[in-house]
Design a protein around this motif. Sequence first.
Motif, PDB file in Angstrom:
ATOM      1  N   UNK A1224       0.835  -1.212   0.000  1.00 33.11           N
ATOM      2  CA  UNK A1224       0.000   0.000   0.000  1.00 33.11           C
ATOM      3  C   UNK A1224       0.861   1.250   0.000  1.00 33.11           C
ATOM      4  N   UNK A1225       0.397   2.276  -0.730  1.00 39.96           N
ATOM      5  CA  UNK A1225       1.100   3.547  -0.846  1.00 39.96           C
ATOM      6  C   UNK A1225       0.119   4.655  -0.469  1.00 39.96           C
ATOM      7  N   UNK A1226       0.606   5.656   0.271  1.00 43.59           N
ATOM      8  CA  UNK A1226      -0.250   6.763   0.691  1.00 43.59           C
ATOM      9  C   UNK A1226      -0.703   7.574  -0.519  1.00 43.59           C
ATOM     10  N   UNK A1227      -1.915   8.044  -0.452  1.00 44.49           N
ATOM     11  CA  UNK A1227      -2.472   8.849  -1.536  1.00 44.49           C
ATOM     12  C   UNK A1227      -1.759  10.194  -1.579  1.00 44.49           C
ATOM     13  N   UNK A1228      -1.370  10.601  -2.740  1.00 44.72           N
ATOM     14  CA  UNK A1228      -0.734  11.902  -2.893  1.00 44.72           C
ATOM     15  C   UNK A1228       0.771  11.858  -2.825  1.00 44.72           C
ATOM     16  N   UNK A1229       1.361  10.675  -2.773  1.00 41.18           N
ATOM     17  CA  UNK A1229       2.821  10.618  -2.753  1.00 41.18           C
ATOM     18  C   UNK A1229       3.366  11.178  -4.053  1.00 41.18           C
ATOM     19  N   UNK A1230       4.444  11.969  -3.937  1.00 45.90           N
ATOM     20  CA  UNK A1230       4.969  12.639  -5.118  1.00 45.90           C
ATOM     21  C   UNK A1230       5.674  11.674  -6.057  1.00 45.90           C
ATOM     22  N   UNK A1231       6.315  10.660  -5.495  1.00 45.68           N
ATOM     23  CA  UNK A1231       7.064   9.702  -6.325  1.00 45.68           C
ATOM     24  C   UNK A1231       6.742   8.309  -5.858  1.00 45.68           C
ATOM     25  N   UNK A1232       5.737   7.674  -6.389  1.00 47.92           N
ATOM     26  CA  UNK A1232       5.428   6.291  -5.975  1.00 47.92           C
ATOM     27  C   UNK A1232       6.602   5.386  -6.289  1.00 47.92           C
ATOM     28  N   UNK A1233       7.075   4.598  -5.327  1.00 48.38           N
ATOM     29  CA  UNK A1233       8.248   3.746  -5.575  1.00 48.38           C
ATOM     30  C   UNK A1233       7.889   2.508  -6.361  1.00 48.38           C
ATOM     31  N   UNK A1234       8.892   1.979  -7.019  1.00 39.11           N
ATOM     32  CA  UNK A1234       8.762   0.671  -7.652  1.00 39.11           C
ATOM     33  C   UNK A1234       8.844  -0.384  -6.558  1.00 39.11           C
TER      34      UNK A1234
END
Length: 1703
Positions: A1224-1234
């Motif tokens: 899961x990734x937080x909404x609004x992250x500037x650079x979603x990681x691989x």
Amino acid sequence: MLAQMPRGLPSADSGRRLGCSSIRQEEPMSPLRPPERSARKAKEKKGTFWGTEVTEALHWHGWELGKEFTKHLSLKNVHVKTQKLSYRPPATRFFITVFPQPIVLSPGMSLTLPIIFRPLEKKEYEDSICFEKPEGEFSVALRATLPRHKLLFPDAIQLPLCAVHDFSETSFPLCNVGDLITLFNWETPSPFHLTPVNGMLEPGSECVVKVTFQPQMALVYDALAVCWIGDNEEQKRTIKLRAIGKYPHLLVSVLGELGEDVEPGDFRDVLCFGSVAVGATVERHVEICNPSMVSVPFRIERAKEPLLRDYVFSCDVSQAIVPANGKLLISVRFSPQTVGVQSVDYFILEPVGNLTQTVLKVIGSCKGPLVSLQHSLVNFGWLSLGESVTQPLEISNVSDVPAYYQFDIDGRESVFSFDRPCGVLSGMATLILRVTFRPTHPIVCYRRVVCLVHHQNPLFLDLFGTCHSDTTKPAILRPRHLVWYRTNMARGLTFYPPDILSSMLREGKLQMDENRALKLPPQVPEDKPPEEYPYIDPMTEYFHDGITSDLTIFPPHVSVSIREFDFGCCVRLQEVEPLPLCLTNHTKGKITVTWICRPESPFRVTPETCDIPPLKSTAFRLVFQPSQLNTLYAAELESFAFYKVLRHYSNIEEDSTMCPSWCLTIRLRGHTFEADRQHFIPHYVLDSPKVFPAVGPNTNTYRSVLLWNVGTSPITFCMNQDTCPSVLVKPCSGYVAPGAHQIFLLSTQPADMATHQHILSLQLNSYPKYTQEISLRSSGESLLLLLEGDGNLYFKPTCVGTSTTRTYTIKNCTRLPMQFKWKIQESDRKVLSVKPVTGVIQPNEALAQTWTFTPGEETKYLLRSWVSVWRAHGSSGPESPERTRYTLRVIGEGALGTIRAQEEQRDLGNILVGGLQSCDLVLLNNGTCSLNYVLHVEQIITGPCDPEEVLSDPLALELDHYKGMIPARSKAIVQATVSPARQLHYTWSISYTISTPKALDPANAVGEQQALCCVVATGVYPSVCVTDVCAAGSARGISKLHLWRLFALETLNQYLERDPTSAELTYRVPTRHSVCPVPPVHTPVLLDFNFGAAPIEAEPSVVILMLENNGVVPVEWAFLFPSDQKIDVEHWAENTEFNPSELHQMRVQDNQLFSVSPKSGRLFPGQEQTVLLSHRHDFIGTDRLPVLLKVSHGREILLNFIGVTVEWEQRYVHFTSTKHVFTPIAIGSSSPPKQTAFLSQHRICLGNIPVYSKSSRLVFLNNASESEAVIFAWHVGTSNASEMLQIVPEMGVVQPGESTHCIITLQASGNACFYNVDLVCEVVMQQPLAKYEKALQEWEAEKQRQTVEFTITEQDLGAETNLKQHARSSADSSAEEKLAKSPAVTRQCKTLPPIKNLLAPNPPVSRSQRRHLMDKEASRLWAKPEPPKSHLLHLGVTARSHSMDDFLSNFCSELPKFFLCRHLQQTVGDKAVDKRKDEGGVRTDPVLLVLAGSSEQEMQVVTDLLTAVIRGLLEDTQFHQAVSRSLAEPMPYFHQFWTAESAKHQGRKRSPGGSSRASPSPVPCAKDKPGEEEARQEECEMSLVTSPRVAGEEPPDSLRDILHQEQLREEKETITRLPAFGNLLELVLENTLQNIMVEASRGEVVLTARPRVIALPPSSAQRGISPATPGHPASLLRTAGPGPSLPTEGKETEGYPQIVLST
């Protein structure tokens, strides 16, 4: 001294450590055993060195100057091999030997080497001769000594443990091993003593010195005894004396069963003999236990009492020794002498020093015979003269004690006789006696005969009968007449004859009562009733006869003047003078006296019959007519006196007036022994007591004495009462027939409490020499009670409402039992009580009573109580009304108190659910009184649970007791046992109430509840997880990530974190619980453990799991195969029908296709353990086996082991999963990681890092082998990983037992991403690898030779076929070699095919057969060498990079910990610009590049914001006015210094190289080419060091200095802002820290040592990197390189700059 040194080593000690074939062992000399001979004459000690036996040293004594003294050194070969050795002669010229030459010794052979000593001075010489062998060196010492004083004794003496005030001894030899006569003198500290203290010893002599240790305290003694040696005590030697003193302690343990009179709690120190027969002796044993570690001497003493004691208890042991931790049996005997008396005594055991006392209480009672007669009278009726009649009489003894009885009657001279007048009646026996009545006159015969019983009161028997003749017929006496007679005698009517009584009846002067006894008529109606015949004590009746004593119960009717007559010596038989006798009639009637005289009797009375008038006397004569000389004569004559009116029955008018006759007896004795003849020697046994029984003052006490004639002749006796008038003896004289016995009764009356000594003279056989003295003592006993503590009883402070109990002792200090009774005032009975209130205290007994003090208020109490004592009923003499009262003072205090806990909060931490954990709660009572408490527990459960559900849970805390008592100023320990039932947080509040059961108000029996302490704990389940995994064998090529998926380890860890179900806790620990081949499973969780696939006969697939206890409690785990859960049953009980699944599992288990090692273990919190899982590929197909992973007291998870075995070269595809879930990734992250998956925590975790950062870690590779070096090589994996991850060095060699370090550096890229790199370190042993390369070269040479050389024969027709197969086999082998070749090792050879193809025909089914054929084939061929197997070490590197904005918003405080590579940012930016240039042909501003990389939403937000800002500025009038004012401002003063050159210089300072952090660097124009850009950058950098002013301008000096300083400052700031400087500084610090860590790992630096201040030289003298000068900035920049600097060697350091900082 003899030394051993290996070749090349100078140390003798190290030579001994290197070893030899045998080492001499010396036995230490025992200090208790002197040597067998002196040191001079003793045999030289020998040692063995590498098979050579030699004397350790040669000594020369008594030598003289100018002479030669020769000794021979013997060498002997004790080995089985031939020994070769050489030697070096002594170094000095005083010891010489033959010229050195090689020595060869065959087994068992000896060689003697002469050594000559030539002294030149009067001094001591010392040298050595050294022998060399291939194994090493050894030497023989050569010593020559002068005559001197020398005493030999041990350095230390350890004495045995000793009790305080006791002593222990040991000894040691003192030997004179010197050459002179030696004087010695000892100085010994207390408590040691040496004997002899001083002395003299000749040379070679010895003496034994005894050491005595007598401690006065229990201490460890360590002292030095000094021995002064020599004539003037010029030498001193010491000996250490060690000893330990212990306090002694003894315990008494009584063996046998408890007695009836002993309480159960007192049996250990109370010895009860029970009831013992009088005169008998009973022996009992007492065990004295010594629990101490020392032998204890002790004494046994009787308690000292100032009483007249007849010691009936005795102990032969007066002193003895109880061994340490041992026991000693002593015997105590009880010999009672007084029937009916309970004896109490005390023995005191006093250990040596009288430090303690142990009291042994002994109790015993005396029982005697209990003889009774069947009838109290024998009525013979009437019979005619000349007749006789015999009646039977039973005499019984109802006691088990034998009884000696005797009827006091002389049957030879009496009308009554017994067939057995005396004898012994056994216990519980009955004897029938025959009593004969043989009258000699027609009269009424009545005699009251006494039966004497030893140790018993006498018995009385009434014998009567009536004799008629033809002319005289007296009235017949019947039993009723005796009853009437006794009543009439008590009423004083028997002094009147029957005729007068009859007349008085007729006249009414007498009356008859209801029993027809006579009585006087009452004078008045209120007159008292007539007298009755009272009970008379047998002893009183026997002694108070008016003859033996002056007292009588009733006045006699007829009295005899003398009862005993002694004719003395009557040698003249016919000339014996008669003796007078007088009888007096005290009645009112005429009486007739008739003497019974037998014709054969030598004694007779004349006249035989005589009438005596009333109140008159008549004289008689006693005649003695002996018949022979030298004979003893003794007899008892009897006569009967009766009223004359009784001669005929017709004279009796009233039957109740009948009166029996009175029997009068006299004792006569005499002898006819001539003067020169000796009287008969008496042979007898006298049983005589020593003490009269205890009685009160002026009270008669009695004793019996037994005289037993054990001879063959009769014994006459006479007791002389004149010598001891205070004692009455009855009978005083008489005779004892052979075999018979005589019983005497003694009586005395002590007048006071003084002790009186009585000595009686018993003369036997009328001969003064045969006089036996009987000594007795008597005393009166008054009431005497001893109160403990002088009559004061103290109670400790007691809590109000409770009671205190104390034992108080009162002691009977007399020999009589006493009754006591306590009296407490009515007002004090609620406060004070005692038990027992009344009772009996036996003689000399100390009685413990229980007193209870119950205060009702908080105050001090002073109470008084009294005890009254009096004689107990049944004691000797009548019960006395005399009483004595004693006062007891009782002092006590009522108090209040509280209880507190030592720890108000007790945290037990984490406890296993369902387990037990105990803790001790310490309760403190600081008050002055003991407190009774009641504990209460309340439970609170918190955590993720339903509050309503947990309310019904039972208490999980249990106390070992809830009620108790705490003494004053002390503590009590309450053990609490916690057993949580849930994985929640528990809190127990413990409170208490003070129990006051004795409170005045019953409603306040329990006080208020008060808080005490709080106990908290957390219930947890055991937890274990898999933290790492790696593969080996056939599975070695599988990566960790793939293994993690194959074994579903992520899911396994999730299941292990959950709470176990109730079904899983059916068996909390591994248990065999099923008889089925496939045991039932109690868990709903099933996971697959897939080992992958491998070809048949390949190496087993091995997977190594790293298990870690990630919980907080120890965990026990186990892998249970189905066979581990099956109960072993008999073969006949097993089920032989199996389904295919069961058969498959049995095949897998029987062939051990799956294995787990270890199968079980125990892990503490944080502890790790590796578990090896393997699958053997022995059968083609898929193997499955259910294995239960059991966590004790925790989860059960069923693991399905799956392994696949395929044919050679068969492909197999396996899908581990059909789905993937992203993180899961937080909404609004500037650079979603691989995203990838994290594997485990057993790796280098760099955590959260910003982009463009560089992170390094230092790891060490340790070579655990002590003999072989290893070669290692790192494999990063993909090319992308190798770009971002660097390892230095990538390969190398680690020597045995050493370690090397590796630096792992991660360079984060500009994109936010997850980093998960699996590093593989391949390790191979260096020596096997070298052997492999050598063998490979030999194999290739042979292959080359076979390729060139060939032989053509007719047998090689099929060579072509073989060559084809050989080529195919070579290709296969080459492929295998490429796969197996380690990348860590670079070889200069080419892999070649083997010489011969090893393909075999169709393989057999049996694996052993296949291996046999392959081994057989291989033995004929030279197979190609196989490379050694390498070991793979896996290391995971994980990290997550964040964009700068995200990192600053989430981890702002962590940013100073990271180093950002700005040149990398610029490089990435340039690459982005180039990329845009390639795409669009035009370079773009970096800001635009950032916008270009943004999403549409972000760009829209930026556009909207900028639009709103610009629109606001355009519409803002204040902004317009501010701009106008700024344009209209006057010119500043410093504007005059502006020139074109300065403007140009300012422009250069704002170049990219010198830009500040706040302003971004300008980007080169699009028209600039890359080469021009670099030139311009260099120009900007070089312009920093040029002068700011143009040529030709010379500013003022002061201004020039200012400008120069400003220039230098600006240059420094510019340099520090350069990215190259930052990179260089980071490299310096990084290398410095790495060097420190490496040195610390090698032990060169101690990081925990205290810092030291070091004075450094001036800065000009320091070496290393100095600040850059204005003229050399470029050299500093050129020093920085792209990588770190490491102190490595060889090729590993190529390409890396060497930066070394030194101070």
